[in-house]
Design a protein around this motif. Sequence first.
Motif, mmCIF file in Angstrom:
data_model
loop_
_atom_site.group_PDB
_atom_site.id
_atom_site.type_symbol
_atom_site.label_atom_id
_atom_site.label_comp_id
_atom_site.label_asym_id
_atom_site.label_seq_id
_atom_site.Cartn_x
_atom_site.Cartn_y
_atom_site.Cartn_z
ATOM 1 N N HIS A 155 -19.389 -64.705 -57.042
ATOM 2 C CA HIS A 155 -20.031 -65.338 -55.882
ATOM 3 C C HIS A 155 -19.964 -64.458 -54.634
ATOM 4 N N GLY A 199 -9.628 -57.962 -51.504
ATOM 5 C CA GLY A 199 -9.224 -59.241 -50.910
ATOM 6 C C GLY A 199 -10.338 -60.274 -50.870
ATOM 7 N N TYR A 200 -11.577 -59.847 -51.044
ATOM 8 C CA TYR A 200 -12.672 -60.832 -51.078
ATOM 9 C C TYR A 200 -12.614 -61.693 -52.340
ATOM 10 N N ASN A 202 -11.546 -64.308 -54.734
ATOM 11 C CA ASN A 202 -10.694 -65.492 -54.620
ATOM 12 C C ASN A 202 -10.462 -66.139 -55.987
ATOM 13 N N ILE A 203 -10.416 -65.293 -57.017
ATOM 14 C CA ILE A 203 -9.832 -65.641 -58.320
ATOM 15 C C ILE A 203 -10.505 -66.842 -58.970
ATOM 16 N N THR A 204 -11.799 -66.898 -58.925
ATOM 17 C CA THR A 204 -12.488 -68.029 -59.547
ATOM 18 C C THR A 204 -12.580 -67.871 -61.067
ATOM 19 N N CYS A 206 -14.755 -66.537 -62.830
ATOM 20 C CA CYS A 206 -16.107 -66.598 -63.395
ATOM 21 C C CYS A 206 -16.408 -65.307 -64.162
ATOM 22 N N TYR B 119 -1.897 -68.134 -58.183
ATOM 23 C CA TYR B 119 -3.225 -67.573 -58.468
ATOM 24 C C TYR B 119 -4.120 -68.566 -59.199
ATOM 25 N N TYR B 120 -3.547 -69.308 -60.148
ATOM 26 C CA TYR B 120 -4.396 -70.272 -60.857
ATOM 27 C C TYR B 120 -4.869 -71.360 -59.911
ATOM 28 N N ARG B 122 -5.110 -71.386 -56.728
ATOM 29 C CA ARG B 122 -6.033 -70.903 -55.710
ATOM 30 C C ARG B 122 -7.472 -70.975 -56.219
ATOM 31 N N GLY B 123 -7.680 -70.360 -57.369
ATOM 32 C CA GLY B 123 -9.033 -70.372 -57.947
ATOM 33 C C GLY B 123 -9.536 -71.784 -58.153
ATOM 34 N N TYR B 126 -10.080 -73.615 -54.593
ATOM 35 C CA TYR B 126 -11.221 -73.040 -53.863
ATOM 36 C C TYR B 126 -12.520 -73.654 -54.390
ATOM 37 N N LYS B 127 -12.547 -73.869 -55.696
ATOM 38 C CA LYS B 127 -13.754 -74.459 -56.290
ATOM 39 C C LYS B 127 -13.831 -75.951 -55.970
ATOM 40 N N ASP B 132 -16.176 -73.012 -53.153
ATOM 41 C CA ASP B 132 -16.295 -71.585 -52.822
ATOM 42 C C ASP B 132 -16.024 -70.687 -54.023
ATOM 43 N N PRO B 133 -16.826 -70.720 -55.080
ATOM 44 C CA PRO B 133 -18.005 -71.552 -55.319
ATOM 45 C C PRO B 133 -17.593 -72.857 -55.977
ATOM 46 N N SER B 135 -18.801 -74.058 -58.689
ATOM 47 C CA SER B 135 -18.664 -73.691 -60.103
ATOM 48 C C SER B 135 -19.385 -72.361 -60.290
ATOM 49 N N CYS B 136 -19.134 -71.711 -61.413
ATOM 50 C CA CYS B 136 -19.723 -70.390 -61.631
ATOM 51 C C CYS B 136 -21.250 -70.492 -61.691
ATOM 52 N N GLY B 150 -13.052 -64.460 -47.687
ATOM 53 C CA GLY B 150 -12.166 -64.452 -48.836
ATOM 54 C C GLY B 150 -10.701 -64.447 -48.438
ATOM 55 N N GLU B 151 -9.917 -63.693 -49.183
ATOM 56 C CA GLU B 151 -8.485 -63.593 -48.889
ATOM 57 C C GLU B 151 -8.187 -62.277 -48.172
#
Lengths: 248, 285
Positions: A155, A199-200, A202-204, A206, B119-120, B122-123, B126-127, B132-133, B135-136, B150-151
């Motif tokens: 994203h 850093g952008y 954010n670990i989604t 996807c 980390y888990y 966060r992802g 955020y969703k 953000d987003p 969903s994919c 972002g971070e």
Amino acid sequence: MPDATFRITTGRGESAAFKDYTTHITEGMVVLDAVHQIQAESAPTLACRWNCKAGKCGSCSAEINGKPRLMCMTRLDTLDLSVPVTVEPMRAFPHIKDLVTDVSWNFEVKKRIRKFKPRAPDAPDGTWRMRQEDVDRVQEFRKCIECFLCQDVCHVLRDHHKHAEFAGPRHFVYTAALEMHPLDTENRLEHLKDSAGLGYCNITKCCTKVCPEHITITDNAIIPLKERVVDEFYDPLTRLFRIFRPSK
Amino acid sequence: MSGADLHLPQMRRLGETKRKDAWWIQPTLVFLGFSAFIVYSTWAALQGAHFYFGGAAGANYLSPFYSPLLFEVPGRAVTGHSWFGAAPDWLLRMWPSFIPFSPALLILWAPGGFRFTCYYYRGAYYKAFWADPISCAVGEPGFRGEKYRGERRFPLIIQNIHRYFLYLAVGFIGLLAWDAVQAFRFTGADGSRHLGVGVGTLVLCINPVLLGAYTFGCHSLRHLIGGRKDCISDCSAARAGAYRGVTCLNRRHMLFAWLSLFWVGFTDFYVRMCSTGYITDLRLI
């Protein structure tokens, strides 16, 4: 087997639009077969990039029913053919025509990553010794076929258009393969933090979900790189320890 | 990095996608799951009561939301678990008047911070919470657009503190494991201590196991224990083995994140229900 309708992006730039094509489906077909059949039957000018048809060249990346996938690896029997199957070009890159996008930005970004810089050879004959366990970790990253589906689904590129500041998951995988290599002596952490915009992310995850080579991009490449950047720039304790025990 | 002059497709609006699967289910479940936990844990932490079950059967169960119990709660029965006895006057004077004194609020920031910066999680949040987003390959809220940070900058750059919360979280595993051991110690009618097992003992034993599986699968721990080195084979056998163990747990980090989250809440709920008398703790041994 029935006929199926494919709703495919046609045209260029602003004038691009979906157009429906119906074709006959036979057992074992993949989306790329259907696109080729449509080209042969009713749309000879339909542009589509492809090469190996075996999931190894990474050329036929597209968005099938909204998901970034390789056309050659998406079997039609996994899709609901009772409704039109949408086939679009990747959204994170400039559109050229129909299903073709310009992915050259990726190659420009890759050039900016510092190259492999091995330590001095271990043996007089100019060779090195590595343990299998150490090689295995980076071997996963070398499976990448550069299909850029991870870049497409990310994203940060897709929705935020941060191409000028963010390298994207593919290049983090490439950097991880170099940075974690047992022979490499180069330091790419400043580049990762600043120019590549790690850093952008954010670990989604996807990128991991769409990878056709099943590379665990987020857990094995991006997060370990983020942790190394934390070591280098954000963690005062690690910096303190480094004064007494310098790393590479 | 070049790219500013790329002619890219127009950004999609929030929720706009060509995906045909039920992409909204996962963020919705995450939203509901996290919200339920946050509401329950906040409520439980603000109670300052029914976090310990001694009971007529002589059980010795302490809610994980209140462990370690730094101070006893004024006006409540003494649990015997507190580290520093009665709450000092200076602390009670400083305590905000609009919330009741609760020792849980003194400690929950540590495990809470560990999960918040995980980390888990966060992802996932955020969703689910910030879209953000959402969903994919699904469109985001338009206001963020190219202003996305972002971070990389404040405030989310603070997420890099995760490893410090890890150090604290590892300590909490030890404390909760000790509470589980304590749950085997029952007090008889004559005041003597003896070994026993109730359903609550099992509940308290499962808690540190699941929390340990979650904590010891942490990405930061994986890095610190060996991932930061290019040649893991150079590490001692014990360290290399530990790296492989953490990596194994890390593959199931999401699973243990959810199981441990649910179970820590359930453990508090069980102790609370026993303490209030709504359920009777079944004695097994």
